[in-house]
Write an enzyme that holds these catalytic residues in place. Sequence first.
Site, PDB file in Angstrom:
ATOM      1  N   HIS A 138       0.836  -1.200   0.000  1.00  0.00           N
ATOM      2  CA  HIS A 138       0.000   0.000   0.000  1.00  0.00           C
ATOM      3  C   HIS A 138       0.872   1.252   0.000  1.00  0.00           C
ATOM      4  O   HIS A 138       1.874   1.336   0.720  1.00  0.00           O
ATOM      5  CB  HIS A 138      -0.918   0.020   1.222  1.00  0.00           C
ATOM      6  CG  HIS A 138      -2.148   0.829   1.000  1.00  0.00           C
ATOM      7  ND1 HIS A 138      -2.127   2.208   0.978  1.00  0.00           N
ATOM      8  CD2 HIS A 138      -3.439   0.471   0.754  1.00  0.00           C
ATOM      9  CE1 HIS A 138      -3.345   2.662   0.755  1.00  0.00           C
ATOM     10  NE2 HIS A 138      -4.162   1.622   0.608  1.00  0.00           N
ATOM     11  N   HIS A 139       0.467   2.219  -0.829  1.00  0.00           N
ATOM     12  CA  HIS A 139       1.273   3.438  -0.967  1.00  0.00           C
ATOM     13  C   HIS A 139       1.250   4.294   0.295  1.00  0.00           C
ATOM     14  O   HIS A 139       2.059   5.216   0.446  1.00  0.00           O
ATOM     15  CB  HIS A 139       0.771   4.251  -2.157  1.00  0.00           C
ATOM     16  CG  HIS A 139       1.849   4.991  -2.879  1.00  0.00           C
ATOM     17  ND1 HIS A 139       3.020   5.396  -2.270  1.00  0.00           N
ATOM     18  CD2 HIS A 139       1.948   5.399  -4.175  1.00  0.00           C
ATOM     19  CE1 HIS A 139       3.780   6.026  -3.147  1.00  0.00           C
ATOM     20  NE2 HIS A 139       3.166   6.044  -4.305  1.00  0.00           N
ATOM     21  N   ALA A 140       0.342   4.004   1.221  1.00  0.00           N
ATOM     22  CA  ALA A 140       0.320   4.762   2.478  1.00  0.00           C
ATOM     23  C   ALA A 140       1.557   4.496   3.320  1.00  0.00           C
ATOM     24  O   ALA A 140       1.904   5.294   4.192  1.00  0.00           O
ATOM     25  CB  ALA A 140      -0.936   4.411   3.280  1.00  0.00           C
TER      26      ALA A 140
END
Length: 470
Positions: A138-140
């Site tokens: 996840h890019h978070a």
Amino acid sequence: MKRLNGVDSFMLRMETSKAYMHTFKIAIIDPSTDPDGWSFDKFRTEAERRIHLIPVLRWRYLDSPLGLNHPYWVEDPDFQLDYHIRRIACPPPADHKNLCAFMADIYSYQLDRDRPLWMMWVVEGLADGTVACVMLVHHAYVDGVGASWLMQRFYHPRPGIKVDDPPPYAPPPLPSRLTRLGWALRDFPEVAIGNMPKVAAGMWRRFALERKRKSAGLPAHPTAGQMKQTPLNINLSAGRTFVCDSVPLADFVAVSKALDVTINDVFSGCAAGAVRRLLVDLDHDPDSHPLIAATPFAGDRPTGMEGLGNFATQDFCWLRSDVADPLRRLAASHQANVEMKEHLGQVRDAGADISALLQVVPPWGITLIRKAIHRRGGSFGFFGNLVLSNVPGPKEPLYLDRWKLDKWFSTGQLVDGTALNITMWSYDGQANICILTDRQVLQDGWRLYGYFIDELHALRTVAETKAVAP
């Protein structure tokens, strides 16, 4: 426990059942560099020994009650490595194109927010004897520069390097919802109100910059609000098209030196030419207007946060798909990139880049933005018409024990209105190019990839001609 920053929170809140906000990290491993060959059990053991070097992989997401503040990362007390690493054989004929088709399906996998937000499929049985480690992250968790730093922690620049025994993993129980509500109320003045005067001052300085630019007779800097809808700009479906392959980085370097432009200029010029041909295929007139591309840039990363969080920012540039001649298009791409870098520098100095603004937007505010974009049906994309990303990776080969990391691919995500992402990562003398798009836009990604390579070869021919000219 760590609180997400504004960009991290944005990555989570922009996600829907069709807009996946994870990234691809694809390691192609060459087992022939190890006399013992490949062993999945050995790979799993090495991963277990090294996972503490990438602490985010054991973090799970917890929201901030009532959307009062940015969410939290907490260590998952129920972390199970075998859930996240899965073994599979590539469907026959197990060539690279078939691997890409498999990866396109993998990209459409929705990560479970009750667990750490990553998955890896170890793909064996490839025709060339390599093994593909296909990872959704996840890019978070991290931006591109942070991912490169973490990559060089997991792998090593020399073969046969062992790691020490990992420390014991004994995280505390998950905090209760009431506890998290207390944290949100406690930190609200610092996170939101405390940043507001700085952001407001930055926005005023940015407004003054744009007004000065207009009074000087300069054209407006491109923004997402100026984009014109094309067949590339739709609300997303659940399906994806994904292709990736490698070309010598030397091809980009040769064009860059011969024509006095940067490697990124060559990349964006080739992307513009490829997209131009695709628009023609899709019955859209490319000469009617240039496109607007979002380009991420590395931001200032606090000490101790090298592999944690998103500290990147972005700006927009004109993608000169409206220029037919390759050399004129390259020159126009160079000018667009120069202007974008100058503009970004001014905006960052003013404290009004996108990362600063997102720090004060509450989670529910991002949800409203996402829904408003969806209602536009593709006529507006937060990232413009498309995303272009060029990330410099390690220059020397890396190893997992005695296995060589042969190739490394990475790409980002799509959102409603912005349904094309073209990413290039350099690694060990290779330019590793990824094309990700919605399946409604393009079923055969190799067509667009072929157009990109045609553009690169055309520029390389011009560069060679110039090099031998008297």
